[in-house]
Each structure stands twice: as structure tokens, then as C-alpha cells.
Design a protein around this motif. Structure first.
Motif, PDB file in Angstrom:
ATOM      1  N   PRO A  38      13.684  10.689  -7.277  1.00  0.00           N
ATOM      2  CA  PRO A  38      14.777   9.528  -6.700  1.00  0.00           C
ATOM      3  C   PRO A  38      15.668  10.024  -5.625  1.00  0.00           C
ATOM      4  O   PRO A  38      16.059   9.042  -5.159  1.00  0.00           O
ATOM      5  CB  PRO A  38      15.808   9.665  -8.104  1.00  0.00           C
ATOM      6  CG  PRO A  38      14.683  10.183  -9.084  1.00  0.00           C
ATOM      7  CD  PRO A  38      13.835  11.146  -8.312  1.00  0.00           C
ATOM      8  N   ASN A  39      15.886  11.363  -5.502  1.00  0.00           N
ATOM      9  CA  ASN A  39      16.939  11.712  -4.234  1.00  0.00           C
ATOM     10  C   ASN A  39      16.294  12.117  -2.832  1.00  0.00           C
ATOM     11  O   ASN A  39      16.954  12.866  -2.024  1.00  0.00           O
ATOM     12  CB  ASN A  39      18.073  12.696  -4.835  1.00  0.00           C
ATOM     13  CG  ASN A  39      18.794  11.969  -5.899  1.00  0.00           C
ATOM     14  OD1 ASN A  39      19.233  10.830  -5.733  1.00  0.00           O
ATOM     15  ND2 ASN A  39      19.091  12.703  -6.899  1.00  0.00           N
ATOM     16  N   SER A  40      14.847  12.068  -2.957  1.00  0.00           N
ATOM     17  CA  SER A  40      13.896  12.428  -1.918  1.00  0.00           C
ATOM     18  C   SER A  40      14.331  12.048  -0.746  1.00  0.00           C
ATOM     19  O   SER A  40      14.811  10.610  -0.567  1.00  0.00           O
ATOM     20  CB  SER A  40      12.581  12.386  -2.372  1.00  0.00           C
ATOM     21  OG  SER A  40      11.867  13.018  -1.320  1.00  0.00           O
ATOM     22  N   THR A  41      14.300  12.590   0.438  1.00  0.00           N
ATOM     23  CA  THR A  41      14.447  12.156   1.768  1.00  0.00           C
ATOM     24  C   THR A  41      13.184  12.145   2.365  1.00  0.00           C
ATOM     25  O   THR A  41      13.049  12.134   3.389  1.00  0.00           O
ATOM     26  CB  THR A  41      15.418  12.817   2.512  1.00  0.00           C
ATOM     27  OG1 THR A  41      15.101  14.184   2.429  1.00  0.00           O
ATOM     28  CG2 THR A  41      16.885  12.702   1.988  1.00  0.00           C
ATOM     29  N   LYS A  42      12.104  12.617   1.538  1.00  0.00           N
ATOM     30  CA  LYS A  42      10.635  12.763   2.280  1.00  0.00           C
ATOM     31  C   LYS A  42      10.205  11.212   2.685  1.00  0.00           C
ATOM     32  O   LYS A  42      10.080  10.404   1.924  1.00  0.00           O
ATOM     33  CB  LYS A  42       9.821  13.101   1.008  1.00  0.00           C
ATOM     34  CG  LYS A  42       8.377  13.231   1.389  1.00  0.00           C
ATOM     35  CD  LYS A  42       8.196  14.611   2.363  1.00  0.00           C
ATOM     36  CE  LYS A  42       6.784  14.819   2.466  1.00  0.00           C
ATOM     37  NZ  LYS A  42       6.779  16.070   3.720  1.00  0.00           N
ATOM     38  N   ALA A  43       9.968  11.545   4.061  1.00  0.00           N
ATOM     39  CA  ALA A  43       9.260  10.380   4.770  1.00  0.00           C
ATOM     40  C   ALA A  43       7.797  10.009   4.314  1.00  0.00           C
ATOM     41  O   ALA A  43       7.101  11.194   4.139  1.00  0.00           O
ATOM     42  CB  ALA A  43       9.373  10.532   6.291  1.00  0.00           C
ATOM     43  N   TYR A  44       7.356   9.030   4.442  1.00  0.00           N
ATOM     44  CA  TYR A  44       6.093   8.355   4.162  1.00  0.00           C
ATOM     45  C   TYR A  44       5.556   7.283   4.844  1.00  0.00           C
ATOM     46  O   TYR A  44       6.578   6.487   5.321  1.00  0.00           O
ATOM     47  CB  TYR A  44       5.449   8.307   2.830  1.00  0.00           C
ATOM     48  CG  TYR A  44       6.476   7.479   1.804  1.00  0.00           C
ATOM     49  CD1 TYR A  44       6.125   6.147   1.529  1.00  0.00           C
ATOM     50  CD2 TYR A  44       7.767   7.807   1.251  1.00  0.00           C
ATOM     51  CE1 TYR A  44       6.985   5.372   0.820  1.00  0.00           C
ATOM     52  CE2 TYR A  44       8.571   6.996   0.604  1.00  0.00           C
ATOM     53  CZ  TYR A  44       8.352   5.646   0.350  1.00  0.00           C
ATOM     54  OH  TYR A  44       8.953   4.955  -0.192  1.00  0.00           O
ATOM     55  N   SER A  45       4.437   7.213   5.237  1.00  0.00           N
ATOM     56  CA  SER A  45       4.053   6.041   6.080  1.00  0.00           C
ATOM     57  C   SER A  45       3.840   4.775   5.148  1.00  0.00           C
ATOM     58  O   SER A  45       3.666   4.728   4.257  1.00  0.00           O
ATOM     59  CB  SER A  45       2.909   6.330   7.002  1.00  0.00           C
ATOM     60  OG  SER A  45       1.807   6.467   6.299  1.00  0.00           O
ATOM     61  N   LEU A  46       3.646   3.477   6.035  1.00  0.00           N
ATOM     62  CA  LEU A  46       3.278   2.269   5.283  1.00  0.00           C
ATOM     63  C   LEU A  46       1.798   2.407   4.883  1.00  0.00           C
ATOM     64  O   LEU A  46       1.534   1.968   3.830  1.00  0.00           O
ATOM     65  CB  LEU A  46       3.351   1.063   6.067  1.00  0.00           C
ATOM     66  CG  LEU A  46       4.764   0.541   6.365  1.00  0.00           C
ATOM     67  CD1 LEU A  46       4.716  -0.353   7.335  1.00  0.00           C
ATOM     68  CD2 LEU A  46       5.549   0.217   5.248  1.00  0.00           C
ATOM     69  N   ASP A  47       1.106   3.184   5.757  1.00  0.00           N
ATOM     70  CA  ASP A  47      -0.365   3.420   5.117  1.00  0.00           C
ATOM     71  C   ASP A  47      -0.457   4.156   3.763  1.00  0.00           C
ATOM     72  O   ASP A  47      -1.285   3.706   2.889  1.00  0.00           O
ATOM     73  CB  ASP A  47      -0.968   4.116   6.238  1.00  0.00           C
ATOM     74  CG  ASP A  47      -1.359   3.679   7.557  1.00  0.00           C
ATOM     75  OD1 ASP A  47      -1.445   2.245   7.245  1.00  0.00           O
ATOM     76  OD2 ASP A  47      -1.722   4.143   8.406  1.00  0.00           O
ATOM     77  N   ILE A  48       0.400   5.102   3.631  1.00  0.00           N
ATOM     78  CA  ILE A  48       0.654   5.763   2.279  1.00  0.00           C
ATOM     79  C   ILE A  48       1.106   4.809   1.301  1.00  0.00           C
ATOM     80  O   ILE A  48       0.483   4.629   0.133  1.00  0.00           O
ATOM     81  CB  ILE A  48       1.373   6.942   2.565  1.00  0.00           C
ATOM     82  CG1 ILE A  48       0.874   8.230   3.419  1.00  0.00           C
ATOM     83  CG2 ILE A  48       1.647   7.751   1.147  1.00  0.00           C
ATOM     84  CD1 ILE A  48      -0.376   8.904   2.857  1.00  0.00           C
ATOM     85  N   LEU A  49       2.065   4.149   1.692  1.00  0.00           N
ATOM     86  CA  LEU A  49       2.790   3.075   0.775  1.00  0.00           C
ATOM     87  C   LEU A  49       1.688   2.112   0.228  1.00  0.00           C
ATOM     88  O   LEU A  49       1.270   1.977  -1.165  1.00  0.00           O
ATOM     89  CB  LEU A  49       3.703   2.493   1.113  1.00  0.00           C
ATOM     90  CG  LEU A  49       4.522   1.507   0.307  1.00  0.00           C
ATOM     91  CD1 LEU A  49       5.292   2.239  -0.901  1.00  0.00           C
ATOM     92  CD2 LEU A  49       5.641   0.674   0.900  1.00  0.00           C
ATOM     93  N   PHE A  50       0.745   1.628   1.083  1.00  0.00           N
ATOM     94  CA  PHE A  50      -0.414   0.640   0.913  1.00  0.00           C
ATOM     95  C   PHE A  50      -1.175   1.372  -0.005  1.00  0.00           C
ATOM     96  O   PHE A  50      -2.110   0.767  -0.884  1.00  0.00           O
ATOM     97  CB  PHE A  50      -0.720   0.023   2.070  1.00  0.00           C
ATOM     98  CG  PHE A  50       0.074  -0.970   2.758  1.00  0.00           C
ATOM     99  CD1 PHE A  50       0.805  -1.868   1.953  1.00  0.00           C
ATOM    100  CD2 PHE A  50       0.363  -1.090   4.324  1.00  0.00           C
ATOM    101  CE1 PHE A  50       1.596  -2.812   2.575  1.00  0.00           C
ATOM    102  CE2 PHE A  50       1.281  -1.916   4.674  1.00  0.00           C
ATOM    103  CZ  PHE A  50       1.819  -2.885   3.803  1.00  0.00           C
ATOM    104  N   GLY A  51      -1.711   2.596   0.445  1.00  0.00           N
ATOM    105  CA  GLY A  51      -2.562   3.249  -0.376  1.00  0.00           C
ATOM    106  C   GLY A  51      -2.222   3.310  -1.865  1.00  0.00           C
ATOM    107  O   GLY A  51      -3.052   3.403  -2.779  1.00  0.00           O
ATOM    108  N   ILE A  52      -1.094   3.772  -2.166  1.00  0.00           N
ATOM    109  CA  ILE A  52      -0.351   3.780  -3.386  1.00  0.00           C
ATOM    110  C   ILE A  52      -0.606   2.553  -4.273  1.00  0.00           C
ATOM    111  O   ILE A  52      -0.972   2.581  -5.350  1.00  0.00           O
ATOM    112  CB  ILE A  52       0.978   4.360  -3.296  1.00  0.00           C
ATOM    113  CG1 ILE A  52       0.941   5.925  -2.692  1.00  0.00           C
ATOM    114  CG2 ILE A  52       1.690   4.310  -4.694  1.00  0.00           C
ATOM    115  CD1 ILE A  52       2.413   6.452  -2.549  1.00  0.00           C
ATOM    116  N   ALA A  53      -0.137   1.736  -3.393  1.00  0.00           N
ATOM    117  CA  ALA A  53      -0.222   0.145  -4.127  1.00  0.00           C
ATOM    118  C   ALA A  53      -1.791  -0.052  -4.662  1.00  0.00           C
ATOM    119  O   ALA A  53      -2.114  -0.549  -5.493  1.00  0.00           O
ATOM    120  CB  ALA A  53       0.132  -0.906  -3.242  1.00  0.00           C
TER     121      ALA A  53
END
Length: 72
Positions: A38-53
């Protein structure tokens, strides 16, 4: 909710343990854990977000829809 909170919500709702989701989308459990924190500042790419989806079998837009419209 932020996208990172939706990620945790959906993997729990799907009954998919964090380590299995991480394996399914070819990232480490540690990285996924940092993304979901919840309080993370870890960056991630849209590719990762789409992969998670894809790994959760949902449309990535669900990570950005207000809670009232999204919890189905």
C-alpha cells in the motif's frame, strides 16, 4: 483505490496466491509484493501492469475504475 491495491484485491478475489501470480507473469514474488504494498513507491511499467491484468484474466482498465463501479 490505486492500481496497486486493485492488484492485491483481484489476486485474492481470484484465489490466486501471490507466488502463483508472479510465476504466471514471469516476475519475482518479491517484485510483485513490492508493487502491491500500500505505501510502496516501487515503480513498474505499463507492460508489467498489463501482464498482471492478463495473469488475473481481467481488463487493465479495472485498475483505474472507482470502487463502486468495479467490485463485481
Amino acid at each position: 483505490m490505486k492500481p496497486r491495491e486493485w492488484i492485491a484485491y483481484y489476486h485474492i478475489k481470484r484465489g490466486l496466491p501471490q507466488d502463483e501470480l508472479a510465476d504466471k507473469i514471469a516476475i519475482s514474488k518479491s517484485y510483485l509484493s513490492k508493487i502491491e504494498a500500500p505505501n510502496s513507491t516501487k515503480a513498474y511499467s505499463l507492460d508489467i501492469l498489463f501482464g498482471i491484468a492478463d495473469g488475473l484474466d481481467i481488463d487493465a482498465i479495472k485498475f483505474f475504475i472507482p470502487i463502486e463501479e468495479n467490485k463485481q
